[in-house]
Write a protein that holds these residues in place. Structure first.
Motif, short mmCIF file in Angstrom:
data_model
loop_
_atom_site.label_atom_id
_atom_site.label_comp_id
_atom_site.label_asym_id
_atom_site.label_seq_id
_atom_site.Cartn_x
_atom_site.Cartn_y
_atom_site.Cartn_z
N UNK A 92 -14.00 -8.53 12.71
CA UNK A 92 -12.97 -7.72 12.05
C UNK A 92 -13.59 -6.64 11.18
N UNK A 93 -12.80 -5.59 10.93
CA UNK A 93 -13.14 -4.58 9.92
C UNK A 93 -11.89 -4.32 9.10
N UNK A 94 -12.11 -3.95 7.83
CA UNK A 94 -10.98 -3.63 6.95
C UNK A 94 -11.48 -2.76 5.81
N UNK A 95 -10.76 -1.68 5.51
CA UNK A 95 -11.16 -0.82 4.42
C UNK A 95 -10.94 -1.56 3.10
N UNK A 96 -11.83 -1.33 2.15
CA UNK A 96 -11.69 -2.00 0.85
C UNK A 96 -10.65 -1.29 0.00
N UNK A 97 -10.08 -2.04 -0.93
CA UNK A 97 -9.08 -1.43 -1.83
C UNK A 97 -9.73 -0.38 -2.71
N UNK A 98 -10.98 -0.60 -3.11
CA UNK A 98 -11.67 0.36 -3.96
C UNK A 98 -11.89 1.69 -3.23
N UNK A 99 -12.33 1.63 -1.98
CA UNK A 99 -12.56 2.85 -1.20
C UNK A 99 -11.25 3.58 -0.95
N UNK A 100 -10.20 2.83 -0.67
CA UNK A 100 -8.90 3.45 -0.45
C UNK A 100 -8.40 4.15 -1.71
N UNK A 101 -8.56 3.50 -2.86
CA UNK A 101 -8.12 4.09 -4.13
C UNK A 101 -8.90 5.36 -4.45
N UNK A 102 -10.23 5.32 -4.22
CA UNK A 102 -11.06 6.52 -4.46
C UNK A 102 -10.62 7.67 -3.57
N UNK A 103 -10.33 7.33 -2.33
CA UNK A 103 -9.94 8.38 -1.38
C UNK A 103 -8.61 8.99 -1.78
N UNK A 104 -7.67 8.17 -2.20
CA UNK A 104 -6.36 8.67 -2.63
C UNK A 104 -6.52 9.58 -3.85
#
Length: 494
Positions: free
Chosen positions: A425-437
């Motif tokens: 499996x792969x899944x984006x981290x919440x931290x990376x998603x928040x930084x990107x937003x």
């Protein structure tokens, strides 16, 4: 009986789904299926076939970069040619045999114990898959306006996304609701033979002249025999469009004069086409150029000068069995109602199907309760092994193919790491998603959508909360670079 399993499932057989399929094949994944609700491929270019349909981006640019087409007949090709291009690409890359047509997808949920997606189809059937892609496009859910009495109309009703090929406008009294890009193409065609045509406008659209060049046999032969010549033409059209978007739209703070210049061109075009100052006033947008997608036409404005064509910009009170009662109390008697009312972009398309991730997270509900967001325009935390190819911050510039190109690069990098790690499996981290937003929000601070006068545009670029979260605020070059180099640590692999 256990549901049939595939390595990957793609929902949608438009250009995004075809591109994803080609990339899967490049990566050696052949056990996949494309689920398509229509009876043919091509997405919006199959569903839409109204008179006058054409692309509003030069076809030298509106195509896969890796698959140039030397057979375009003109710079802005017709919908028929775009559909043929989709067929040709699908056949060349052996995509068609993977497609299940006439298949409705009702939803998908992540089975945490089995570490796979369960995909529910219409009729109670279910499939399972390791990787799920939704390639449902941005313009896939037709919008029918909520106008009192619209269901009581006894004449012919036609939506532009469900056009009857045997429909003939000759001698009809027609009302068309909508003045977006579709209507700009359709209205001049209807006006040719209709006895009377009334155009109902809620929001005017910016229209500039169309420089549409024909590609004769010699040019097409040149493109075919010396592909570099077509690449050169594409480099020019790509550069022009990139310059317009990257300056006047994304860096509006510094290049506002370019935006004003484009609006001035539209004003001159309107003045040259229409002498009646009151009619020009009604057709003049009160929002900045680019807040709502502008379009090209050499005949749209002139159509309103014809004696049997009328512009109704005061609003609709209700629809009656034989016509439309206008907001000013007058009535327009018609026998045909044409709906050029676009699509339910945010309410019905984000997402187009119900998607339930880890711990029961509902994607649509999560987006609406928090903010519309997607890392690199494709990934969300709590949604393992899932790429949404039509998500917030996914659409790049004015050309959907640029979007698909960067997403194919991202797929290559992401799945390459899955293979290298022998991961499941792969899944984006919440931290990376928040930084990107945060980064996308900051980048939009310099854009037309934040600094411009867009309040009255009623543009699908803006979500219901008023945020311009459809477009990815970066250049095509930057997006492709990021898709090829994003930190792999932004994802977890297991």
């Amino acid at each position: 009986m256990a549901p049939r399993h595939h390595e990957a499932i793609i929902v949608g057989a438009g250009f995004a789904g075809i591109g994803a399929a080609i990339q899967l094949k490049r990566m050696g994944i052949e056990d996949f299926v494309i689920l398509e609700r229509e009876d043919d491929l091509g997405g919006t270019w199959y569903v839409n076939h109204y008179p006058g349909l054409a692309v509003d981006v030069p076809t030298t640019t509106y195509s896969y970069f890796f698959e140039p087409n030397p057979n375009w007949s003109r710079l802005f090709s017709t919908g028929t040619e775009i559909k043929q291009y989709a067929d040709d690409v699908a056949d060349k890359y052996d995509v068609r045999r993977h497609i299940r047509f006439n298949t409705d997808v009702e939803g998908a949920h992540w089975d945490e114990e089995a570490a796979l997606w369960r995909v529910a189809l219409g009729g109670g059937q279910q499939l399972s898959t390791r990787f799920l892609f939704t390639a449902t496009g941005f313009l896939s859910q037709p919008h029918t306006p909520d106008i009192p009495g619209i269901g009581d109309f006894e004449g012919t009703v036609v939506h532009t996304t469900d056009w009857a090929d045997d429909f003939v406008a000759d001698g009809r009294r027609i009302a068309i609701i909508g003045t977006g890009a579709t209507a700009v193409q359709l209205i001049p065609e209807l006006a040719r033979t209709a006895a009377d045509l009334t155009v109902y406008q809620r929001t005017p659209i910016w229209v500039v002249p169309k420089v549409d060049l024909k590609f004769g046999p010699r040019i097409r032969t040149l493109f075919d025999r010396i592909p570099l010549t077509q690449r050169a033409v594409r480099a020019v059209t790509d550069a022009i469009y990139a310059f317009m978007v990257d300056t006047a739209v994304l860096k509006h703070r510094y290049f506002r004069r370019f935006n004003i210049a484009a609006a001035d061109l539209a004003k001159l075009h309107r003045f040259a086409s229409i002498r009646d100052p009151e009619l020009r006033r009604k057709l003049t947008p009160d929002y900045d150029f680019g807040c709502k997608r502008p379009t090209f036409s050499n005949s749209y404005y002139r159509t309103f000068t014809k004696p049997h064509v009328h512009l109704q910009a005061d609003g609709i009170e209700r629809v009656e069995p034989d016509g439309i009662v206008n907001a000013d109390g007058s009535k327009t008697v018609i026998d045909t109602l044409v709906l050029a009312t676009g699509f339910d972009l945010w309410e019905a398309n984000f997402p187009a199907i119900e998607v339930i991730g880890r711990e029961g997270r509902n994607l649509g509900k999560w987006w609406r309760e928090t903010r519309f967001q997607a890392y690199q325009g494709v990934s969300m935390p709590y949604f393992p092994n899932y790429l949404s190819l039509a998500s917030p911050y996914a659409f790049l510039g004015l050309n959907f193919f640029n979007t698909m190109e960067y997403q194919m690069h991202l797929m290559d990098r992401l799945f390459g790491e899955v293979r290298r790690r022998n991961a499941t499996t792969f899944e984006v981290t919440e931290q990376a998603n928040a930084r990107y937003l945060d980064r996308m929000t900051e980048a939009l601070g310099d854009s037309l959508f934040t600094l411009g006068n867009c309040a009255s545009a009623r543009s699908y670029y803006f979500n219901p909360a008023g945020e311009a979260t459809l477009l990815r605020p970066m250049t095509t070059r930057r997006a492709v670079t990021e898709a090829s180099q994003f930190p792999l640590s932004d994802y977890t692999f297991a």
